[in-house]
Design a protein around this motif. Sequence first.
Motif, PDB file in Angstrom:
ATOM      1  N   SER A   1      16.460  30.605 -19.423  1.00 17.89           N
ATOM      2  CA  SER A   1      17.490  30.767 -20.448  1.00 17.89           C
ATOM      3  C   SER A   1      18.342  29.500 -20.395  1.00 17.89           C
ATOM      4  O   SER A   1      19.225  29.364 -19.559  1.00 17.89           O
ATOM      5  CB  SER A   1      18.340  32.007 -20.146  1.00 17.89           C
ATOM      6  N   CYS A   2      18.023  28.563 -21.284  1.00 12.90           N
ATOM      7  CA  CYS A   2      18.575  27.208 -21.117  1.00 12.90           C
ATOM      8  C   CYS A   2      20.064  27.130 -21.451  1.00 12.90           C
ATOM      9  O   CYS A   2      20.516  27.551 -22.517  1.00 12.90           O
ATOM     10  CB  CYS A   2      17.796  26.214 -21.983  1.00 12.90           C
ATOM     11  N   HIS A   3      20.798  26.545 -20.482  1.00 15.06           N
ATOM     12  CA  HIS A   3      22.214  26.205 -20.679  1.00 15.06           C
ATOM     13  C   HIS A   3      22.426  24.766 -20.202  1.00 15.06           C
ATOM     14  O   HIS A   3      23.479  24.435 -19.680  1.00 15.06           O
ATOM     15  CB  HIS A   3      23.116  27.183 -19.927  1.00 15.06           C
ATOM     16  N   GLU A   4      21.399  23.948 -20.379  1.00 13.88           N
ATOM     17  CA  GLU A   4      21.462  22.571 -19.882  1.00 13.88           C
ATOM     18  C   GLU A   4      22.491  21.749 -20.654  1.00 13.88           C
ATOM     19  O   GLU A   4      23.034  20.791 -20.133  1.00 13.88           O
ATOM     20  CB  GLU A   4      20.066  21.942 -19.989  1.00 13.88           C
ATOM     21  N   CYS A   5      22.769  22.116 -21.892  1.00 19.25           N
ATOM     22  CA  CYS A   5      23.797  21.423 -22.673  1.00 19.25           C
ATOM     23  C   CYS A   5      24.815  22.452 -23.154  1.00 19.25           C
ATOM     24  O   CYS A   5      24.599  23.663 -23.043  1.00 19.25           O
ATOM     25  CB  CYS A   5      23.166  20.676 -23.854  1.00 19.25           C
ATOM     26  N   PRO A   6      25.926  21.996 -23.723  1.00 17.83           N
ATOM     27  CA  PRO A   6      26.984  22.940 -24.126  1.00 17.83           C
ATOM     28  C   PRO A   6      26.598  23.892 -25.262  1.00 17.83           C
ATOM     29  O   PRO A   6      27.327  24.850 -25.509  1.00 17.83           O
ATOM     30  CB  PRO A   6      28.127  22.008 -24.551  1.00 17.83           C
ATOM     31  N   ARG A   7      25.501  23.656 -25.946  1.00 16.74           N
ATOM     32  CA  ARG A   7      25.071  24.638 -26.953  1.00 16.74           C
ATOM     33  C   ARG A   7      24.760  25.977 -26.279  1.00 16.74           C
ATOM     34  O   ARG A   7      24.951  27.031 -26.871  1.00 16.74           O
ATOM     35  CB  ARG A   7      23.816  24.161 -27.683  1.00 16.74           C
ATOM     36  N   GLY A   8      24.199  25.891 -25.078  1.00 21.21           N
ATOM     37  CA  GLY A   8      23.876  27.113 -24.339  1.00 21.21           C
ATOM     38  C   GLY A   8      23.044  28.084 -25.158  1.00 21.21           C
ATOM     39  O   GLY A   8      23.297  29.282 -25.163  1.00 21.21           O
ATOM     40  N   CYS A   9      22.012  27.575 -25.822  1.00 19.80           N
ATOM     41  CA  CYS A   9      21.288  28.417 -26.788  1.00 19.80           C
ATOM     42  C   CYS A   9      20.381  29.440 -26.114  1.00 19.80           C
ATOM     43  O   CYS A   9      19.896  30.365 -26.761  1.00 19.80           O
ATOM     44  CB  CYS A   9      20.505  27.553 -27.762  1.00 19.80           C
ATOM     45  N   GLY A  10      20.130  29.270 -24.801  1.00 22.96           N
ATOM     46  CA  GLY A  10      19.371  30.282 -24.072  1.00 22.96           C
ATOM     47  C   GLY A  10      17.876  30.270 -24.329  1.00 22.96           C
ATOM     48  O   GLY A  10      17.194  31.246 -24.000  1.00 22.96           O
ATOM     49  N   ALA A  11      17.347  29.193 -24.886  1.00 23.28           N
ATOM     50  CA  ALA A  11      15.893  29.132 -25.138  1.00 23.28           C
ATOM     51  C   ALA A  11      15.128  29.258 -23.820  1.00 23.28           C
ATOM     52  O   ALA A  11      15.539  28.702 -22.799  1.00 23.28           O
ATOM     53  CB  ALA A  11      15.542  27.805 -25.807  1.00 23.28           C
ATOM     54  N   ASN A  12      14.035  29.972 -23.869  1.00 20.49           N
ATOM     55  CA  ASN A  12      13.183  30.115 -22.690  1.00 20.49           C
ATOM     56  C   ASN A  12      12.214  28.942 -22.657  1.00 20.49           C
ATOM     57  O   ASN A  12      11.051  29.061 -23.043  1.00 20.49           O
ATOM     58  CB  ASN A  12      12.438  31.449 -22.740  1.00 20.49           C
ATOM     59  N   ARG A  13      12.696  27.832 -22.182  1.00 23.76           N
ATOM     60  CA  ARG A  13      11.878  26.614 -22.205  1.00 23.76           C
ATOM     61  C   ARG A  13      10.754  26.690 -21.187  1.00 23.76           C
ATOM     62  O   ARG A  13       9.731  26.034 -21.347  1.00 23.76           O
ATOM     63  CB  ARG A  13      12.772  25.396 -22.011  1.00 23.76           C
ATOM     64  N   ALA A  14      10.940  27.469 -20.149  1.00 26.22           N
ATOM     65  CA  ALA A  14       9.864  27.642 -19.166  1.00 26.22           C
ATOM     66  C   ALA A  14       8.642  28.264 -19.826  1.00 26.22           C
ATOM     67  O   ALA A  14       7.511  28.016 -19.416  1.00 26.22           O
ATOM     68  CB  ALA A  14      10.352  28.499 -18.009  1.00 26.22           C
TER      69      ALA A  14
ATOM     70  N   CYS B   1      11.402  26.608 -28.038  1.00 20.79           N
ATOM     71  CA  CYS B   1      12.138  25.419 -28.468  1.00 20.79           C
ATOM     72  C   CYS B   1      13.621  25.747 -28.640  1.00 20.79           C
ATOM     73  O   CYS B   1      13.970  26.754 -29.252  1.00 20.79           O
ATOM     74  CB  CYS B   1      11.538  24.929 -29.783  1.00 20.79           C
ATOM     75  N   GLY B   2      14.484  24.884 -28.114  1.00 18.57           N
ATOM     76  CA  GLY B   2      15.926  25.083 -28.246  1.00 18.57           C
ATOM     77  C   GLY B   2      16.503  24.393 -29.467  1.00 18.57           C
ATOM     78  O   GLY B   2      15.783  23.729 -30.220  1.00 18.57           O
ATOM     79  N   LEU B   3      17.803  24.535 -29.651  1.00 17.28           N
ATOM     80  CA  LEU B   3      18.467  23.909 -30.798  1.00 17.28           C
ATOM     81  C   LEU B   3      18.362  22.384 -30.757  1.00 17.28           C
ATOM     82  O   LEU B   3      18.474  21.718 -31.780  1.00 17.28           O
ATOM     83  CB  LEU B   3      19.947  24.318 -30.820  1.00 17.28           C
ATOM     84  N   CYS B   4      18.170  21.833 -29.580  1.00 18.67           N
ATOM     85  CA  CYS B   4      18.038  20.380 -29.418  1.00 18.67           C
ATOM     86  C   CYS B   4      16.673  19.876 -29.865  1.00 18.67           C
ATOM     87  O   CYS B   4      16.457  18.663 -29.964  1.00 18.67           O
ATOM     88  CB  CYS B   4      18.263  20.008 -27.956  1.00 18.67           C
ATOM     89  N   GLY B   5      15.717  20.791 -30.065  1.00 13.62           N
ATOM     90  CA  GLY B   5      14.357  20.390 -30.432  1.00 13.62           C
ATOM     91  C   GLY B   5      13.429  20.281 -29.243  1.00 13.62           C
ATOM     92  O   GLY B   5      12.245  19.998 -29.402  1.00 13.62           O
TER      93      GLY B   5
ATOM     94  N   THR C   1      20.228  14.396 -22.114  1.00 13.58           N
ATOM     95  CA  THR C   1      20.881  15.650 -21.724  1.00 13.58           C
ATOM     96  C   THR C   1      19.923  16.829 -21.596  1.00 13.58           C
ATOM     97  O   THR C   1      19.923  17.543 -20.590  1.00 13.58           O
ATOM     98  CB  THR C   1      21.956  15.996 -22.775  1.00 13.58           C
ATOM     99  N   HIS C   2      19.117  17.036 -22.614  1.00 12.24           N
ATOM    100  CA  HIS C   2      18.271  18.231 -22.670  1.00 12.24           C
ATOM    101  C   HIS C   2      17.054  18.150 -21.753  1.00 12.24           C
ATOM    102  O   HIS C   2      16.339  19.131 -21.598  1.00 12.24           O
ATOM    103  CB  HIS C   2      17.853  18.507 -24.119  1.00 12.24           C
ATOM    104  N   TYR C   3      16.808  16.962 -21.180  1.00 13.38           N
ATOM    105  CA  TYR C   3      15.714  16.821 -20.220  1.00 13.38           C
ATOM    106  C   TYR C   3      16.236  16.614 -18.803  1.00 13.38           C
ATOM    107  O   TYR C   3      15.540  16.051 -17.950  1.00 13.38           O
ATOM    108  CB  TYR C   3      14.806  15.644 -20.607  1.00 13.38           C
TER     109      TYR C   3
HETATM  110  S1  SF4 Z   1      20.121  23.050 -27.168  1.00 12.14           S
HETATM  111 FE1  SF4 Z   1      18.444  22.403 -25.792  1.00 12.14          FE
HETATM  112  S2  SF4 Z   1      19.435  21.663 -23.908  1.00 12.14           S
HETATM  113 FE2  SF4 Z   1      20.966  22.811 -25.093  1.00 12.14          FE
HETATM  114  S3  SF4 Z   1      20.902  24.854 -24.230  1.00 12.14           S
HETATM  115 FE3  SF4 Z   1      19.512  24.862 -26.020  1.00 12.14          FE
HETATM  116  S4  SF4 Z   1      17.478  24.329 -25.200  1.00 12.14           S
HETATM  117 FE4  SF4 Z   1      19.003  23.840 -23.617  1.00 12.14          FE
END
Ligand code: SF4
Length: 197
Positions: A14-27, A31-35, A116-118
Amino acid sequence: MQELKSVGYELPHSCHECPRGCGANRAAGECGLCGADGRLMVARAALHFWEEPPISGEDGSGTVFFAGCPLRCAYCQNADIALGEHARAITVERLAAIMGELEGAGALNINCVTPTHYGPQIRAAVALAREAGMELPVLWNTGGYETVEAVRANRGLVDAYLTDFKYADAALARRYSRAADYPEVALAALAAMVEET
Ligand code: SF4
Protein backbone atom coordinates in the motif's frame (compact mmCIF):
# COMPACT_ATOMS: atom_id res chain seq x y z
CA MET A 1 33.80 -1.69 -9.75
CA GLN A 2 33.66 -5.16 -8.28
CA GLU A 3 31.07 -7.66 -9.43
CA LEU A 4 27.50 -6.68 -8.52
CA LYS A 5 25.45 -9.02 -6.38
CA SER A 6 21.69 -9.11 -6.47
CA VAL A 7 19.98 -7.12 -3.77
CA GLY A 8 16.71 -7.35 -1.88
CA TYR A 9 14.20 -4.53 -1.47
CA GLU A 10 10.51 -4.42 -0.79
CA LEU A 11 7.95 -2.70 -2.92
CA PRO A 12 4.97 -1.41 -0.95
CA HIS A 13 1.71 -3.30 -0.80
CA SER A 14 0.00 0.00 0.00
CA CYS A 15 2.24 2.74 -1.34
CA HIS A 16 2.85 5.88 0.71
CA GLU A 17 6.27 6.59 -0.77
CA CYS A 18 5.17 10.11 -1.74
CA PRO A 19 2.71 12.55 -0.15
CA ARG A 20 -0.11 11.46 -2.46
CA GLY A 21 -0.30 8.31 -0.36
CA CYS A 22 -2.51 6.70 -2.99
CA GLY A 23 -2.07 3.21 -1.51
CA ALA A 24 -1.40 1.43 -4.82
CA ASN A 25 -0.34 -2.17 -4.38
CA ARG A 26 2.85 -1.83 -6.35
CA ALA A 27 4.16 -5.15 -5.07
CA ALA A 28 1.33 -6.71 -7.08
CA GLY A 29 2.00 -4.45 -10.09
CA GLU A 30 -0.75 -1.92 -9.47
CA CYS A 31 -0.08 1.52 -10.92
CA GLY A 32 -0.14 4.57 -8.64
CA LEU A 33 -1.09 8.17 -9.33
CA CYS A 34 2.56 8.85 -10.19
CA GLY A 35 2.38 6.36 -13.08
CA ALA A 36 4.73 3.86 -11.40
CA ASP A 37 3.85 0.22 -10.87
CA GLY A 38 6.10 -2.63 -9.81
CA ARG A 39 8.73 -1.86 -12.43
CA LEU A 40 11.69 0.51 -12.31
CA MET A 41 11.35 2.72 -15.38
CA VAL A 42 14.28 4.78 -16.65
CA ALA A 43 14.04 7.17 -19.57
CA ARG A 44 17.66 8.26 -19.94
CA ALA A 45 21.03 7.79 -18.24
CA ALA A 46 23.98 9.83 -19.48
CA LEU A 47 26.42 12.57 -18.70
CA HIS A 48 24.46 15.82 -18.44
CA PHE A 49 26.10 19.22 -18.83
CA TRP A 50 23.18 21.55 -18.27
CA GLU A 51 22.41 21.28 -14.57
CA GLU A 52 23.39 24.08 -12.22
CA PRO A 53 27.14 24.73 -12.76
CA PRO A 54 28.23 23.29 -9.37
CA ILE A 55 26.44 20.05 -10.31
CA SER A 56 27.52 19.64 -13.93
CA GLY A 57 30.94 21.27 -13.63
CA GLU A 58 33.17 20.69 -16.65
CA ASP A 59 32.84 16.91 -16.74
CA GLY A 60 29.10 16.45 -16.44
CA SER A 61 26.62 15.05 -13.99
CA GLY A 62 25.81 11.34 -14.17
CA THR A 63 22.11 11.88 -14.63
CA VAL A 64 19.40 9.24 -14.52
CA PHE A 65 15.93 10.39 -15.57
CA PHE A 66 13.17 8.30 -14.04
CA ALA A 67 9.76 7.96 -15.68
CA GLY A 68 6.58 8.97 -13.93
CA CYS A 69 6.12 11.70 -11.33
CA PRO A 70 4.02 12.23 -8.21
CA LEU A 71 3.29 15.87 -9.13
CA ARG A 72 2.55 15.96 -12.88
CA CYS A 73 2.42 19.75 -13.04
CA ALA A 74 0.44 21.37 -15.84
CA TYR A 75 3.58 23.19 -17.05
CA CYS A 76 5.96 20.19 -16.95
CA GLN A 77 8.98 20.66 -19.21
CA ASN A 78 9.71 16.90 -19.21
CA ALA A 79 6.18 15.71 -19.88
CA ASP A 80 7.25 12.86 -22.18
CA ILE A 81 9.34 11.47 -19.34
CA ALA A 82 6.84 12.28 -16.59
CA LEU A 83 4.13 10.43 -18.49
CA GLY A 84 6.44 7.46 -18.91
CA GLU A 85 6.19 7.37 -22.68
CA HIS A 86 9.89 6.98 -23.38
CA ALA A 87 11.18 4.65 -20.72
CA ARG A 88 12.55 1.17 -20.30
CA ALA A 89 12.11 -1.18 -17.37
CA ILE A 90 15.41 -2.13 -15.76
CA THR A 91 16.43 -4.04 -12.66
CA VAL A 92 17.93 -2.58 -9.50
CA GLU A 93 21.14 -4.42 -10.34
CA ARG A 94 21.24 -2.76 -13.77
CA LEU A 95 20.66 0.66 -12.18
CA ALA A 96 23.59 0.03 -9.84
CA ALA A 97 25.73 -0.97 -12.83
CA ILE A 98 24.69 2.22 -14.66
CA MET A 99 25.89 4.25 -11.69
CA GLY A 100 29.27 2.55 -11.95
CA GLU A 101 29.38 3.13 -15.71
CA LEU A 102 28.62 6.83 -15.26
CA GLU A 103 31.46 7.04 -12.74
CA GLY A 104 33.72 5.35 -15.27
CA ALA A 105 32.66 7.92 -17.89
CA GLY A 106 33.90 10.72 -15.62
CA ALA A 107 30.66 11.88 -14.00
CA LEU A 108 31.03 14.17 -11.00
CA ASN A 109 27.99 12.72 -9.25
CA ILE A 110 24.97 10.49 -9.66
CA ASN A 111 21.98 12.73 -10.26
CA CYS A 112 18.62 10.99 -9.72
CA VAL A 113 15.99 13.10 -11.48
CA THR A 114 12.41 12.71 -10.22
CA PRO A 115 13.35 9.76 -8.01
CA THR A 116 10.62 10.01 -5.35
CA HIS A 117 8.34 7.18 -6.44
CA TYR A 118 11.26 4.77 -6.94
CA GLY A 119 12.77 5.37 -3.52
CA PRO A 120 13.03 1.70 -2.48
CA GLN A 121 14.69 0.64 -5.72
CA ILE A 122 17.07 3.63 -5.92
CA ARG A 123 18.20 3.25 -2.33
CA ALA A 124 18.90 -0.44 -2.98
CA ALA A 125 20.81 0.40 -6.17
CA VAL A 126 22.95 3.06 -4.46
CA ALA A 127 23.81 0.64 -1.65
CA LEU A 128 24.72 -2.02 -4.19
CA ALA A 129 26.80 0.35 -6.33
CA ARG A 130 28.68 1.57 -3.27
CA GLU A 131 29.34 -2.00 -2.15
CA ALA A 132 30.87 -2.56 -5.56
CA GLY A 133 33.13 0.47 -5.20
CA MET A 134 31.17 3.40 -6.64
CA GLU A 135 32.35 6.51 -4.77
CA LEU A 136 30.40 9.37 -6.31
CA PRO A 137 28.06 11.56 -4.27
CA VAL A 138 24.37 10.92 -4.95
CA LEU A 139 21.91 13.75 -5.62
CA TRP A 140 18.15 13.60 -5.14
CA ASN A 141 16.81 15.97 -7.81
CA THR A 142 13.20 16.41 -6.74
CA GLY A 143 10.13 18.54 -7.25
CA GLY A 144 10.03 18.95 -3.48
CA TYR A 145 6.89 16.89 -2.95
CA GLU A 146 8.46 14.36 -0.60
CA THR A 147 7.50 12.84 2.71
CA VAL A 148 9.73 13.38 5.71
CA GLU A 149 9.82 9.59 6.11
CA ALA A 150 11.29 9.15 2.64
CA VAL A 151 13.94 11.79 3.31
CA ARG A 152 14.86 9.97 6.52
CA ALA A 153 15.02 6.68 4.60
CA ASN A 154 17.63 8.23 2.29
CA ARG A 155 20.00 8.77 5.22
CA GLY A 156 23.54 7.67 4.40
CA LEU A 157 22.65 7.08 0.73
CA VAL A 158 21.80 10.56 -0.57
CA ASP A 159 24.48 13.23 -0.17
CA ALA A 160 22.72 16.32 -1.53
CA TYR A 161 19.25 17.47 -2.49
CA LEU A 162 18.51 19.57 -5.56
CA THR A 163 14.98 20.54 -4.60
CA ASP A 164 12.37 22.72 -6.25
CA PHE A 165 10.12 24.79 -4.09
CA LYS A 166 7.30 25.28 -6.55
CA TYR A 167 4.52 26.88 -4.54
CA ALA A 168 4.05 28.92 -1.38
CA ASP A 169 0.37 29.29 -2.28
CA ALA A 170 -1.97 26.34 -1.79
CA ALA A 171 -4.46 27.58 -4.41
CA LEU A 172 -1.77 27.67 -7.10
CA ALA A 173 -0.49 24.27 -6.03
CA ARG A 174 -4.00 22.87 -6.38
CA ARG A 175 -4.58 24.54 -9.71
CA TYR A 176 -1.34 23.54 -11.45
CA SER A 177 -0.31 20.33 -9.67
CA ARG A 178 -3.49 19.16 -7.93
CA ALA A 179 -1.54 19.23 -4.68
CA ALA A 180 -3.03 21.83 -2.33
CA ASP A 181 -0.86 20.53 0.51
CA TYR A 182 2.35 21.21 -1.44
CA PRO A 183 3.54 24.28 0.56
CA GLU A 184 3.40 22.63 3.98
CA VAL A 185 4.60 19.24 2.71
CA ALA A 186 7.55 20.68 0.80
CA LEU A 187 8.61 22.93 3.69
CA ALA A 188 8.63 19.97 6.08
CA ALA A 189 10.60 17.90 3.56
CA LEU A 190 13.10 20.73 3.02
CA ALA A 191 13.68 21.03 6.76
CA ALA A 192 14.35 17.28 6.91
CA MET A 193 16.72 17.48 3.92
CA VAL A 194 18.70 20.22 5.66
CA GLU A 195 18.90 18.15 8.83
CA GLU A 196 19.99 15.03 6.96
CA THR A 197 22.72 16.62 4.87
S1 SF4 B 1 1.60 8.35 -6.27
FE1 SF4 B 1 3.15 6.74 -6.63
S2 SF4 B 1 4.76 7.07 -5.09
FE2 SF4 B 1 2.95 8.26 -4.47
S3 SF4 B 1 1.89 6.93 -3.05
FE3 SF4 B 1 0.96 6.58 -5.08
S4 SF4 B 1 2.13 4.87 -5.98
FE4 SF4 B 1 3.29 5.63 -4.21
